[in-house]
Each structure stands twice: as structure tokens, then as C-alpha cells.
Design an enzyme around this catalytic site. Structure first.
Site, short mmCIF file in Angstrom:
data_model
loop_
_atom_site.label_atom_id
_atom_site.label_comp_id
_atom_site.label_asym_id
_atom_site.label_seq_id
_atom_site.Cartn_x
_atom_site.Cartn_y
_atom_site.Cartn_z
N ASN A 1 -7.14 2.68 3.64
CA ASN A 1 -6.81 1.26 3.84
C ASN A 1 -5.30 1.15 4.04
O ASN A 1 -4.54 1.76 3.29
CB ASN A 1 -7.20 0.42 2.62
N LEU B 1 -7.16 1.70 8.32
CA LEU B 1 -8.07 0.56 8.51
C LEU B 1 -7.22 -0.70 8.53
O LEU B 1 -6.63 -1.08 7.52
CB LEU B 1 -9.10 0.53 7.38
N LYS C 1 -2.69 -8.35 7.76
CA LYS C 1 -2.13 -8.07 6.45
C LYS C 1 -1.06 -6.97 6.54
O LYS C 1 -0.09 -6.95 5.78
CB LYS C 1 -3.24 -7.62 5.51
N ASP D 1 -3.42 -1.14 3.21
CA ASP D 1 -2.72 -1.75 2.07
C ASP D 1 -2.70 -0.86 0.83
O ASP D 1 -2.25 -1.28 -0.23
CB ASP D 1 -3.32 -3.13 1.74
N LYS E 1 -3.40 -6.00 -3.12
CA LYS E 1 -4.38 -7.02 -2.75
C LYS E 1 -3.89 -8.43 -3.09
O LYS E 1 -4.36 -9.41 -2.55
CB LYS E 1 -5.71 -6.79 -3.50
N GLY F 1 -17.22 -4.65 8.48
CA GLY F 1 -16.89 -3.69 7.42
C GLY F 1 -16.40 -2.37 7.99
O GLY F 1 -16.59 -2.07 9.17
N HIS F 2 -15.75 -1.54 7.14
CA HIS F 2 -15.14 -0.32 7.68
C HIS F 2 -16.13 0.80 7.98
O HIS F 2 -15.78 1.80 8.58
CB HIS F 2 -13.99 0.18 6.80
N GLY G 1 -8.07 -3.92 9.89
CA GLY G 1 -8.83 -5.07 10.39
C GLY G 1 -8.62 -6.35 9.61
O GLY G 1 -9.07 -7.42 10.01
N ASN H 1 -11.25 5.19 -1.42
CA ASN H 1 -11.37 4.97 0.03
C ASN H 1 -10.30 5.74 0.82
O ASN H 1 -9.96 5.38 1.94
CB ASN H 1 -11.34 3.48 0.42
#
Length: 506
Positions: free
Chosen positions: A249, A111, A125, A251, A394, A220-221, A113, A328
Site C-alpha cells: 500500500n 497500490l 491519498k 500509505d 490512515k 479492491g486490490h 487507488g 499487505n
């Protein structure tokens, strides 16, 4: 109440009819506004937006229908014992001789975005350097390339970009042309932000210029299912013999391909094929807001804090009742996504995300979460994985951990140093002077030795010299107007450093 401000002036008898009429009126006004927006562009852009708007209309329609909370607290049950398996039990089966066969059925989806704005960076990111000049994206490519070389396989990488990250990501992908990884991208939808008062779009055209750019958001994912299917890439991968995607994700540096989970999925009997695996891990006090798995009306379901009635929020956060949370990291059957999309059977709770635009206007974003679809899939399963598979970056506090000697880096994977005696990571809280990556980097001449650190709090104007060592609990607080420079070579163990560099035992 927000939707029907006149409701309290209407006699009860006609209330339901009145509300229905208001709903229809709002929906009709929204459709008219969307048509106007579509007419501001032509050609391919118009077609893409048209497809996006179909998804948005469906979400908006459901948003207007929502009456009260999406779950009734009394109906919530603990998941049955066998619906959340311990990772050790999955791993105990061992790996087959033909690991390559399983890997060739896999696609890794990241993901991608999000922007790096919360860490003071421009652009995606995924392009922030996290370790030895390697970005999140570099590490991901290295991991998959290592798998493909080791097992002589062809695991592709798919990036779900948003309109915020697509252009910059595509430019950077050219540097991986000679890596042994096929990289595909697709874009998640672009939805209009809604004025909180009028419940109509704030954008005046489909262009992304000036103030109008603020009128749009990636939803949103949870949008992955529709946009992956609409892009044509899902069918293309199925045609190549791919069966499962591993979604995470970008990250989360702990989200690497796990061969034990993959083997568990691929080797099940066909009649009882598991179509969806959610990796969960034990909650700590830092994770009390994370979504958790519950049994609801006979189905495994994801419960997010936003769905919890106010009276039960403390209960939701308690580590004793809800012991695990969603990382996730998800493993999902491609054929099942295709089936659910074609049957229009994908059902995810709507997350209403309020925002305030730069000009002060209040808007709402309608979003969905990828994990919320777990209840739509057959034989869904939770696997309670080690905490090491959840290593999200994060903030700069997280960045400090992954840049330190707590971790070693090999083939794009970070692993906890065997020299650390505790399996958990230290609790790090860096103050507002460290929020932006550029400023954070100037405050460390080198990253301190943190192998024996339990807790670090830093507040105010603080800098660290070279080869500093931190152990136990270290608290460094520079008062307003003061500056603290931790000298090179310092060793701080259970110390409080305050105001004018007085070093006290903790």
C-alpha cells in the site's frame, strides 16, 4: 435470503431447482443491464469497459453461487512451523556480492487507488504531504532512486491507479522525469455498484457525470492480477527479465525494498521456487481485525475477519490463538501471475462491502483482496517481519507519529530514532477536531517532542504552542464550549489536562 425472498414459500422438493432458476434469471438480467451500459459509449472506452465487465460477470456469478461461509471453522489449522519463517532466519543468510543482479529482477508496485477523503483531502491519498513537504509518492520515488543509484540498477516503479486517482497522479508524475526511476501506471477495473434490493447496477450509463459517478467503484486490490495482466505491462516486464514484484500500500511508510527477502526469493533452487511471500508481523491490540495466515485443506491461506462466523469473532481477535497479521507487503512471481491468469486459476474469496450512497440508496460492492490469492501459488511462505515494516498512515493520529521526532528521514525511508528507548510507537488518539489534515495542521504550531511518549489522547478544541514536550501518558480533554491552548515550551509528563486548563498528575 437476500437473493431468494420467495424461498420459504416453495416446497422443499423443488427448492434447489427454484433457487437455480432464480440465480439464472438474476444473472441474465445483470448481463442485459451491462450490455445496455456498454451501449452508452463507443470506441476505446467501450473496449476497456468490456474487459472490466468480464471480470465483474465472473465475480457476480460466484457471488450468486455462494452458500454459507467460505471457511469451515473446524477445518482451520495452525500453519506448519516452516511455513512462516522468522525474518532473522532469512536475514542470517547474508547478502551476496551481486545485490544488483537480484535488484534488476525486481519491480516495485504500489497500490495507489485510494483517495484522501478520510483525512479530509481531495484527490489521491498518495499526494498528501507526510514529512518535510514530501508526499507518500515523493518518498517512494526517493527510496527507489536511492537503490538505483547505490547499486547502479534499474528497478522500475509501477502504480496501480483507479479511475479516482489516475488523472491527478499522471499530472504529478511529470515532476519525476529527471529522477532515476522509470515509472509505469495501469488502471484497476471499474465495476458497477449493485442495488442491494434488485441486485442490478445503479448506474444508467458509463459516464462519470453527476449522480452516475456514484454508480462505480474500484473492486479492491485483489483486482491487481487481472488488470496488471490485461494492461500488457506484466508481459512487457517479463520480457525485460523481471521476475518478482514487491507489492504494498502506498500509505505504508514501512514498506521499503528489503534486500534479504529479495535475496531469499531469487536464490532458491528452481525446483522449489517460492512464488508468493506474505510479510506478517506480530499482532498488538491495535491490529485485532487484521487478516491472518492459517492452514486450510493443506494450503496456506489468508483468513479475513469478514469470513469469520459471528460465534468465532472473539477467538479470531485473540492475540493468543492468531498471533500474526498480514501487512499487505507481498512478494509475487510475475511468471506465476501470468500462468494463473492464463489458466483462469486465480481464486480469491469475495468480500461483500455494503455502502449507502449520498441519496440514501443501499448498494453492495463485490471486492477481492490481493493477499487472498496466496493459496493459488506454489510454495507460498509467510515471513514474520519486524513491526517497523508496517507503518500505515490512515489517520491524522498516524500522521502525527511520522511527522514527529520519533522518526528520522533518509533517502525516503523513515527509521525510528535511536534516542527512543522502546521499539514500539506511542498510542495516539486525536479527537474529531483533528480528523481533517488542514485543521490538524492549524492546531500544532510545531510538532511536539514525543520521544518519551507512551500514550496521548486529545479531545475537543485543543491547540499546541511551539516546542511542547509530551512524556509518559498525556490526556487532554477540552469540554464542549471550552478551549485549551497548551502554552509554548510546556513539558507534560503523565498529566491529565481538562476543561479549563487545570493540569493534574496522571
Amino acid at each position: 435470503i437476500m437473493i431468494f425472498p420467495l424461498a420459504n414459500r416453495v416446497p422443499n422438493k423443488g427448492m434447489a431447482q427454484f433457487q437455480e432458476m432464480m440465480r439464472q434469471q438474476l444473472e441474465s438480467s445483470m448481463h442485459t443491464e451491462l450490455e445496455k451500459l456498454l451501449n452508452t459509449v463507443t470506441g476505446a472506452e467501450k473496449e476497456v469497459s468490456k474487459a472490466d465487465f468480464e471480470g465483474f460477470k465472473n465475480l457476480f456469478h460466484r457471488f450468486l453461487q455462494v452458500k454459507g461461509p467460505s471457511v469451515e471453522w473446524v477445518k482451520i489449522k495452525r500453519p506448519p512451523e516452516d511455513s512462516i519463517q522468522p525474518y532473522d532466519k532469512i536475514a542470517a543468510r547474508g547478502l551476496p556480492d551481486n545485490v544488483a543482479d537480484s535488484l534488476n529482477k525486481l519491480v516495485v508496485v504500489k497500490l495507489n487507488g485510494g483517495l484522501g477523503t478520510s483525512m479530509g483531502c481531495k484527490g489521491p491519498k498518495s499526494l498528501i504531504s507526510v514529512r518535510n513537504e514530501n508526499t507518500f509518492l515523493d518518498l517512494t520515488v526517493q527510496q527507489i532512486e536511492h537503490l538505483n543509484k547505490t547499486y547502479n540498477t534499474d528497478v522500475p516503479l509501477v502504480l496501480m491507479n483507479s479511475f479516482n486517482t489516475d488523472e491527478d497522479t499522471k499530472k504529478i508524475l511529470q515532476k519525476y522525469t529527471h529522477h532515476r526511476v522509470k515509472i509505469h501506471t495501469f488502471n484497476q477495473s471499474r465495476y458497477p455498484r449493485i442495488n442491494k434490493e434488485s441486485l442490478l447496477p445503479v448506474a444508467t450509463s458509463l459516464t462519470m457525470n453527476g449522480q452516475n459517478a456514484e454508480g462505480w467503484y474500484p473492486p479492491g486490490h485483489g483486482d491487481i492480477y487481472a488488470s496488471f495482466y490485461n494492461s500488457g505491462l506484466l508481459n512487457q516486464l517479463i520480457a525485460q527479465g523481471k521476475e518478482y514484484i514487491f507489492v504494498s500500500n502506498i500509505d505504508n511508510l514501512g514498506a521499503t525494498v528489503d534486500l534479504n527477502i529479495l535475496h531469499h526469493l531469487v536464490s532458491q533452487p528452481n525446483g522449489k521456487r517460492c512464488e508468493f511471500v506474505m510479510e506478517v508481523t506480530d499482532k498488538t491490540r491495535a491490529d485485532v481485525k487484521g487478516g491472518t495466515l492459517i492452514q486450510y485443506e493443506g494450503k496456506l491461506r489468508l483468513l479475513e475477519i469478514a469470513q469469520v462466523p459471528k460465534a468465532h469473532v472473539d477467538e479470531f481477535k485473540s492475540v493468543s490463538k492468531f498471533k500474526i497479521f498480514n501487512t499487505n507487503n507481498l512478494w509475487i512471481s510475475l511468471a506465476a501471475i501470468k500462468r494463473l491468469q492464463e489458466q483462469k486459476a486465480m481464486d480469491m474469496e469475495i468480500i461483500v462491502n455494503p455502502k449507502t450512497l449520498d441519496g440514501g440508496q443501499n448498494v453492495i460492492q463485490l471486492e477481492t483482496a490481493v493477499g487472498a490469492a496466496i493459496k493459488c501459488f506454489d510454495n507460498a511462505l509467510g515471513i514474520n517481519v519486524p513491526r517497523s515494516r508496517f507503518l500505515p498512515v490512515k489517520t491524522t493520529s498516524d500522521l502525527l507519529l511520522v511527522m514527529s521526532n520519533l522518526y528520522s528521514l533518509e533517502a525516503g525511508c523513515l527509521t525510528m530514532s535511536p534516542k527512543r528507548e522502546f521499539p514500539t510507537t506511542p498510542h495516539v488518539k486525536l479527537g474529531s477536531s483533528f480528523t481533517k489534515v488542514q485543521e490538524y495542521l492549524t492546531r500544532f504550531e510545531s510538532i511536539p517532542d514525543m520521544l518519551e511518549l507512551d500514550h496521548l489522547t486529545v479531545s475537543g478544541d485543543v491547540t499546541f504552542g511551539k516546542n511542547v514536550s509530551l512524556k509518559g501518558t498525556v490526556i487532554i480533554i477540552a469540554n464542549h464550549g471550552d478551549r485549551i491552548d497548551i502554552p509554548a515550551g510546556s513539558m507534560l509528563e503523565n498529566k491529565i489536562v481538562s476543561g479549563n486548563l487545570r493540569i493534574l498528575d496522571h
